[in-house]
Design an enzyme around this catalytic site. Structure first.
Site, mmCIF file in Angstrom:
data_model
loop_
_atom_site.group_PDB
_atom_site.id
_atom_site.type_symbol
_atom_site.label_atom_id
_atom_site.label_comp_id
_atom_site.label_asym_id
_atom_site.label_seq_id
_atom_site.Cartn_x
_atom_site.Cartn_y
_atom_site.Cartn_z
ATOM 1 N N LYS A 128 -7.665 18.719 8.513
ATOM 2 C CA LYS A 128 -8.570 18.519 9.634
ATOM 3 C C LYS A 128 -8.833 19.873 10.309
ATOM 4 C CE LYS A 128 -9.295 14.057 9.519
ATOM 5 N NZ LYS A 128 -10.634 13.527 9.165
ATOM 6 N N HIS A 167 -14.851 5.809 9.514
ATOM 7 C CA HIS A 167 -14.623 6.373 8.183
ATOM 8 C C HIS A 167 -14.208 5.266 7.218
ATOM 9 C CE1 HIS A 167 -14.540 10.173 6.148
ATOM 10 N NE2 HIS A 167 -13.330 9.991 5.686
ATOM 11 N N ARG A 204 0.819 -1.215 0.000
ATOM 12 C CA ARG A 204 0.000 0.000 0.000
ATOM 13 C C ARG A 204 0.847 1.256 0.000
ATOM 14 N NH1 ARG A 204 -4.059 -0.904 4.912
ATOM 15 N NH2 ARG A 204 -4.732 1.181 4.276
ATOM 16 N N TYR A 234 -8.125 15.714 -4.607
ATOM 17 C CA TYR A 234 -8.414 16.894 -3.804
ATOM 18 C C TYR A 234 -7.522 16.898 -2.568
ATOM 19 C CZ TYR A 234 -11.278 13.593 -1.082
ATOM 20 O OH TYR A 234 -11.720 12.523 -0.345
ATOM 21 N N PRO A 235 -7.103 18.078 -2.122
ATOM 22 C CA PRO A 235 -6.400 18.189 -0.846
ATOM 23 C C PRO A 235 -7.399 18.413 0.276
ATOM 24 C CG PRO A 235 -6.317 20.280 -1.981
ATOM 25 C CD PRO A 235 -7.087 19.347 -2.880
ATOM 26 N N MET A 236 -6.992 18.072 1.498
ATOM 27 C CA MET A 236 -7.871 18.286 2.644
ATOM 28 C C MET A 236 -7.050 18.467 3.915
ATOM 29 S SD MET A 236 -9.349 14.536 3.693
ATOM 30 C CE MET A 236 -9.934 15.242 5.249
ATOM 31 N N GLN A 260 -8.552 4.262 -3.311
ATOM 32 C CA GLN A 260 -8.186 5.521 -2.666
ATOM 33 C C GLN A 260 -6.732 5.483 -2.240
ATOM 34 O OE1 GLN A 260 -10.595 7.943 0.502
ATOM 35 N NE2 GLN A 260 -9.386 6.461 1.625
#
Length: 266
Positions: free
Chosen positions: A161, A184, A143, A157-159, A197
């Site tokens: 918290k 999640h 992985r 997309y960036p993210m 993902q």
């Protein structure tokens, strides 16, 4: 106060987004356009199969970009070499950079720690810090250093918290963060086989905290998965999202077709 969770890292990742300067590109004669495309196609084909790493090309929908070049490499020097190699092509003079994102494929150890501990104990090995880290790396290697999934569509997309006045992800105890991420993950596992993902960490590397890249053969899966996750507390209470980019994969040999507006060949 809880400490930072341990993470494992794999490929470094660079997303490069370009818009085409269409008036200048369209002003070229057919023969010159073919020459420029042939040079760029040869480089992109070489980048797609490097000795160590992965690359892929996508045509992007919407005004944010026309092309996305995705590179996975072992180190930053290799990423920079690919970036400069493309910058030296004649095609680059007809492109306008619109966005880029630097990150590194990351795997959190919320659940991996327990798995690795159980494996060590089953072999009679004391799960100290060193043994635990080595065991987690062995489990996680596929992985951390995967191949770019051969799916037709990409969503990036960036993210980050949230760190607002009422809720702050980084103030939560480790066990609470782990519980939220397990929930999640359960949503994500419902889409196994439909979407792949890849999470890449970017704290200290770029403007957001993670870059998320999704790969699927049906673009509606992006909407369904992300929409469902928005109702999960890990997202609804704590997630902040950056711009979304959606593209269609094409082989480097199809670059000329893409720049003529034909359907991409993947």
């Amino acid at each position: 106060m809880s400490g930072a969770p341990v993470t494992l890292e794999g490929w470094y990742v660079l997303h490069e987004m370009y818009g085409v300067d269409w008036p200048r590109w369209n002003a070229l004669g057919d023969a010159e356009r073919e020459t420029v495309v042939a040079e760029a196609s040869r480089l992109l084909a070489a980048q797609a199969e490097p000795p160590d790493g992965q690359s892929a090309t996508f045509t992007v929908l919407g005004h944010k970009a026309d092309l996305c070049l995705l590179h996975w490499r072992r180190d930053l020097e290799s990423l920079r070499a690919e970036e400069v190699a493309f910058a030296r092509t004649r095609l680059r003079a007809f492109l306008v950079p619109t966005y880029s994102y630097l990150s590194v494929i990351e795997l959190g150890t919320y659940e991996l720690t327990g798995h690795a501990t159980a494996r060590l104990k089953s072999r009679g090995v004391e799960p100290d810090a060193g043994a635990l880290e080595n065991e987690m790396k062995q489990i996680a290697a596929p992985r951390l250093f995967p191949k770019i999934p051969p799916r037709r569509y990409l969503c990036f997309y960036p993210m980050s918290k949230r760190r607002g006045e009422q809720v702050n992800w980084f103030d939560l105890p480790a066990e609470d963060r782990a519980a939220l991420m397990r929930g999640h993950g359960e949503i994500g596992r419902k889409y196994a086989g439909q979407v792949i993902q890849v999470i890449a960490g970017s704290v200290g590397l770029d403007d957001w905290e993670w870059g998320v890249t999704l790969f699927a053969d049906d673009p509606l899966v992006f909407k369904k998965l992300i929409y469902e996750m928005r109702f999960d507390p890990a997202s609804s209470r704590y997630a902040l999202f950056g711009p979304f980019y959606v593209g269609v994969r094409f082989v480097p040999a199809a670059l000329g077709d893409v720049l003529r507006g034909a359907a991409p060949r993947s």
